[in-house]
Enzyme design. Structure first.
Site, PDB file in Angstrom:
ATOM      1  N   LEU A   1       0.871  -1.174   0.000  1.00  0.00           N
ATOM      2  CA  LEU A   1       0.000   0.000   0.000  1.00  0.00           C
ATOM      3  C   LEU A   1       0.904   1.219   0.000  1.00  0.00           C
ATOM      4  O   LEU A   1       1.989   1.193   0.590  1.00  0.00           O
ATOM      5  CB  LEU A   1      -0.889   0.040   1.253  1.00  0.00           C
ATOM      6  CG  LEU A   1      -2.033  -0.970   1.391  1.00  0.00           C
ATOM      7  CD1 LEU A   1      -2.711  -0.793   2.749  1.00  0.00           C
ATOM      8  CD2 LEU A   1      -3.037  -0.823   0.266  1.00  0.00           C
ATOM      9  N   ASP A   2       0.473   2.306  -0.632  1.00  0.00           N
ATOM     10  CA  ASP A   2       1.240   3.550  -0.568  1.00  0.00           C
ATOM     11  C   ASP A   2       1.350   4.010   0.885  1.00  0.00           C
ATOM     12  O   ASP A   2       0.487   3.694   1.709  1.00  0.00           O
ATOM     13  CB  ASP A   2       0.557   4.654  -1.380  1.00  0.00           C
ATOM     14  CG  ASP A   2       0.587   4.384  -2.876  1.00  0.00           C
ATOM     15  OD1 ASP A   2       1.398   3.557  -3.314  1.00  0.00           O
ATOM     16  OD2 ASP A   2      -0.220   5.020  -3.591  1.00  0.00           O
ATOM     17  N   ARG A   3       2.382   4.775   1.177  1.00  0.00           N
ATOM     18  CA  ARG A   3       2.607   5.244   2.546  1.00  0.00           C
ATOM     19  C   ARG A   3       1.381   5.948   3.125  1.00  0.00           C
ATOM     20  O   ARG A   3       1.016   5.737   4.285  1.00  0.00           O
ATOM     21  CB  ARG A   3       3.811   6.180   2.588  1.00  0.00           C
ATOM     22  CG  ARG A   3       4.159   6.671   4.003  1.00  0.00           C
ATOM     23  CD  ARG A   3       5.350   7.604   3.974  1.00  0.00           C
ATOM     24  NE  ARG A   3       5.046   8.817   3.217  1.00  0.00           N
ATOM     25  CZ  ARG A   3       5.943   9.744   2.915  1.00  0.00           C
ATOM     26  NH1 ARG A   3       7.211   9.581   3.264  1.00  0.00           N
ATOM     27  NH2 ARG A   3       5.594  10.818   2.236  1.00  0.00           N
TER      28      ARG A   3
END
Length: 347
Positions: free
Chosen positions: A142-144
């Protein structure tokens, strides 16, 4: 020195490289020693010569030559503070002998390289060993700044099965987001390809995905086909909408880039135009004059997958992070207004 041994590859050791299998079984053996043993034919699999990169299968026999008797080196694990241990363990929303699911908070990177030093999920997963023998493995990303369901495998076999399931698109992922404006038609799909444009940071940080028209994907170097579904659930006038998103493919920043490309960037997305939306020209924009957070409003709400051991279908749901929960409250929305699988109910 030890004597010559014959070791059988266990079921949970299948599909490992020989050199990695050796290091795990015999920590005192260096990579150089393994390469030398292979060149001289002293390590054999099923009686035949092998290379260090040969992948092993369950049940195969491996001939191990005499090895030094030195004590195995102590494995240095990442030092995790009590606060971070408590934090990452509090994120666990599902756990059994094979799988762990987290509700990843926004702002926490999944792996290194995001300017987070050792404070990312991969490093903190040492605190998620619990009763297992080794730390769990990441099977997707997942993106940050994206929150929500993140799966980790507790065994090598589980990691292999879950990774294959995602690669073959057998896992369902439903995201929730608030986007600028109102997507029409209310139920649709986006098929723009994506190509990476490197960032200006030292290691390429700040990279961005550029949308490519489907007809131009094959002729654009580095471009990959991408496919997303969206469903408009509720709206705030013409300024903003609660949408459900399903990535059919799994490209970097796919949902963010796709929604931006169709003119409805995700609120709080500074990289793809979701910050400071002034869609009516009066300065209020999708954030309604700042009454909702400027953080990214993208959340991995639900994941449905076949359990790698029991083969039963498991559904994991993650509650909204605080900043999104506040936005939902501000707009008078409640989580139970949306079906678990909006695409199923709207088709």
């Amino acid at each position: 020195m030890s004597r010559v041994q014959t070791v059988t590859v266990a079921p949970d050791e299948a599909d490992q490289r020989l050199d990695r299998w050796m290091k795990k079984r015999f920590p005192q053996v260096s990579q150089g020693m393994i390469e030398k043993f292979c060149r001289k034919g002293e390590i054999r699999v099923e009686g035949g010569r092998v290379k260090s990169a040969t992948r092993l299968e369950a049940g195969q026999t491996v001939r191990i030559p005499p090895l030094p008797d030195e004590a195995a080196p102590v494995i240095q694990r990442t030092r995790i503070s009590d606060a971070d241990t408590k934090m990452i363990q509090s994120c666990v929303i599902y756990r059994d002998d094979h799988v762990i699911a987290l509700n990843k908070p926004p702002g926490l990177a999944v792996q290194g390289g995001s300017g987070q030093a050792d404070r990312h999920v991969d490093a903190l997963s040492d605190a998620l060993i619990f009763d297992a023998e080794e730390k769990p493995r990441l099977v997707h990303r997942l993106d940050r700044d994206t929150s929500g369901v993140l799966l980790l495998a507790r065994t090598r076999l589980a990691a292999k099965a879950l990774t294959a399931s995602m690669r073959h698109r057998e896992t369902r992922k439903i995201y929730w987001a608030i986007v600028a404006g109102v997507p029409t038609p209310y139920l649709g799909e986006v098929r723009y390809g994506l190509v990476k444009a490197g960032g200006h940071g030292k290691g390429g940080e700040g990279e961005k995905m550029i949308a490519v028209h489907p007809r131009d994907v094959d002729s654009t170097p580095g471009a990959k086909r991408a496919h997303s579904l969206y469903a408009t659930l509720f709206r705030v006038g013409s300024r903003a909408s609660w949408v459900a998103l399903e990535p059919i493919t799994g490209r970097t920043h796919q949902l963010r880039a796709h929604m931006a490309e169709v003119g409805h960037p995700i609120v709080g997305d500074g990289k793809y135009g979701g910050s400071g939306q002034e869609n009516l020209g009066d300065g209020w924009g999708a954030q309604l004059g700042g009454i909702i957070s400027k953080k990214l409003h993208l959340h991995a709400r639900m994941m449905r997958f076949e359990h790698p051991h029991t083969r039963k279908v498991i559904t994991i749901t993650a509650e909204l992070p605080d900043h999104m929960a506040h936005s939902w409250e501000t707009f008078g929305w409640t989580e139970d207004l949306a079906a678990e699988d909006p695409f199923e109910s709207l088709q």
